[in-house]
Design a protein around this motif. Structure first.
Motif, PDB file in Angstrom:
ATOM      1  N   ILE A 131       0.837  -1.210   0.000  1.00  0.00           N
ATOM      2  CA  ILE A 131       0.000   0.000   0.000  1.00  0.00           C
ATOM      3  C   ILE A 131       0.866   1.252   0.000  1.00  0.00           C
ATOM      4  O   ILE A 131       0.574   2.224  -0.700  1.00  0.00           O
ATOM      5  CB  ILE A 131      -0.970  -0.026   1.202  1.00  0.00           C
ATOM      6  CG1 ILE A 131      -2.033  -1.106   0.981  1.00  0.00           C
ATOM      7  CG2 ILE A 131      -1.632   1.326   1.406  1.00  0.00           C
ATOM      8  CD1 ILE A 131      -2.917  -1.364   2.177  1.00  0.00           C
ATOM      9  N   ALA A 132       1.951   1.240   0.760  1.00  0.00           N
ATOM     10  CA  ALA A 132       2.845   2.401   0.801  1.00  0.00           C
ATOM     11  C   ALA A 132       3.473   2.659  -0.568  1.00  0.00           C
ATOM     12  O   ALA A 132       3.554   3.807  -1.024  1.00  0.00           O
ATOM     13  CB  ALA A 132       3.933   2.192   1.855  1.00  0.00           C
ATOM     14  N   VAL A 133       3.897   1.598  -1.246  1.00  0.00           N
ATOM     15  CA  VAL A 133       4.489   1.748  -2.583  1.00  0.00           C
ATOM     16  C   VAL A 133       3.443   2.268  -3.562  1.00  0.00           C
ATOM     17  O   VAL A 133       3.715   3.144  -4.385  1.00  0.00           O
ATOM     18  CB  VAL A 133       5.088   0.409  -3.057  1.00  0.00           C
ATOM     19  CG1 VAL A 133       5.465   0.463  -4.532  1.00  0.00           C
ATOM     20  CG2 VAL A 133       6.305   0.056  -2.213  1.00  0.00           C
ATOM     21  N   MET A 134       2.220   1.751  -3.466  1.00  0.00           N
ATOM     22  CA  MET A 134       1.148   2.186  -4.355  1.00  0.00           C
ATOM     23  C   MET A 134       0.825   3.671  -4.125  1.00  0.00           C
ATOM     24  O   MET A 134       0.607   4.413  -5.080  1.00  0.00           O
ATOM     25  CB  MET A 134      -0.109   1.345  -4.136  1.00  0.00           C
ATOM     26  CG  MET A 134      -1.246   1.685  -5.086  1.00  0.00           C
ATOM     27  SD  MET A 134      -2.670   0.595  -4.962  1.00  0.00           S
ATOM     28  CE  MET A 134      -3.064   0.636  -3.234  1.00  0.00           C
ATOM     29  N   ALA A 171       3.487   5.732  -5.815  1.00  0.00           N
ATOM     30  CA  ALA A 171       3.292   5.734  -7.267  1.00  0.00           C
ATOM     31  C   ALA A 171       2.141   6.648  -7.652  1.00  0.00           C
ATOM     32  O   ALA A 171       2.220   7.391  -8.639  1.00  0.00           O
ATOM     33  CB  ALA A 171       3.040   4.313  -7.757  1.00  0.00           C
ATOM     34  N   MET A 172       1.073   6.621  -6.881  1.00  0.00           N
ATOM     35  CA  MET A 172      -0.075   7.483  -7.170  1.00  0.00           C
ATOM     36  C   MET A 172       0.294   8.953  -6.995  1.00  0.00           C
ATOM     37  O   MET A 172      -0.151   9.805  -7.766  1.00  0.00           O
ATOM     38  CB  MET A 172      -1.246   7.112  -6.265  1.00  0.00           C
ATOM     39  CG  MET A 172      -1.899   5.799  -6.625  1.00  0.00           C
ATOM     40  SD  MET A 172      -3.163   5.259  -5.459  1.00  0.00           S
ATOM     41  CE  MET A 172      -4.323   6.593  -5.527  1.00  0.00           C
ATOM     42  N   GLY A 173       1.112   9.251  -5.993  1.00  0.00           N
ATOM     43  CA  GLY A 173       1.559  10.629  -5.786  1.00  0.00           C
ATOM     44  C   GLY A 173       2.398  11.118  -6.946  1.00  0.00           C
ATOM     45  O   GLY A 173       2.241  12.257  -7.410  1.00  0.00           O
ATOM     46  N   GLY A 174       3.280  10.263  -7.436  1.00  0.00           N
ATOM     47  CA  GLY A 174       4.104  10.630  -8.587  1.00  0.00           C
ATOM     48  C   GLY A 174       3.264  10.838  -9.832  1.00  0.00           C
ATOM     49  O   GLY A 174       3.484  11.786 -10.596  1.00  0.00           O
ATOM     50  N   ALA A 175       2.277   9.977 -10.046  1.00  0.00           N
ATOM     51  CA  ALA A 175       1.402  10.112 -11.216  1.00  0.00           C
ATOM     52  C   ALA A 175       0.578  11.392 -11.113  1.00  0.00           C
ATOM     53  O   ALA A 175       0.349  12.073 -12.119  1.00  0.00           O
ATOM     54  CB  ALA A 175       0.483   8.899 -11.324  1.00  0.00           C
ATOM     55  N   GLU A 217      -0.473  16.896 -13.035  1.00  0.00           N
ATOM     56  CA  GLU A 217      -0.598  18.335 -12.785  1.00  0.00           C
ATOM     57  C   GLU A 217       0.402  19.128 -13.623  1.00  0.00           C
ATOM     58  O   GLU A 217       0.065  20.183 -14.162  1.00  0.00           O
ATOM     59  CB  GLU A 217      -0.401  18.624 -11.297  1.00  0.00           C
ATOM     60  CG  GLU A 217      -1.544  18.131 -10.426  1.00  0.00           C
ATOM     61  CD  GLU A 217      -1.246  18.223  -8.941  1.00  0.00           C
ATOM     62  OE1 GLU A 217      -0.099  18.545  -8.563  1.00  0.00           O
ATOM     63  OE2 GLU A 217      -2.172  17.952  -8.151  1.00  0.00           O
ATOM     64  N   ALA A 218       1.613  18.616 -13.745  1.00  0.00           N
ATOM     65  CA  ALA A 218       2.622  19.297 -14.557  1.00  0.00           C
ATOM     66  C   ALA A 218       2.210  19.304 -16.029  1.00  0.00           C
ATOM     67  O   ALA A 218       2.371  20.323 -16.719  1.00  0.00           O
ATOM     68  CB  ALA A 218       3.982  18.614 -14.389  1.00  0.00           C
TER      69      ALA A 218
END
Length: 66
Positions: free
Chosen positions: A21-24, A27-31, A36-37
């Motif tokens: 869950i932490a890794v997911m 990954a969701m934060g990076g996406a 947004e960029a």
């Protein structure tokens, strides 16, 4: 199966699930940041320049024979 072994197995599964869950979430934060960029880039982009870049063959030559 004794209780100690069962407890260890359950705890190991719980730790693996928490790590997954932490890794997911990372990954969701990076996406989300990439999205947004990209949205900001698209808002500030010149539409005519993007269209011209997508159609490189247009406007490269002029037919003067008429």
């Amino acid at each position: 199966m004794d209780i100690a072994l069962m407890s260890m197995a359950l705890n190991q599964g719980k730790v693996q699930q928490q790590a997954s869950i932490a890794v997911m979430k990372m990954a969701m934060g990076g996406a989300k940041q990439q999205g947004e960029a990209l949205q900001k880039l698209m808002e500030t982009a010149d539409v005519a320049a993007i269209q011209h870049a997508a159609q490189l063959h247009l406007g490269g030559s002029i037919d003067l024979k008429g």
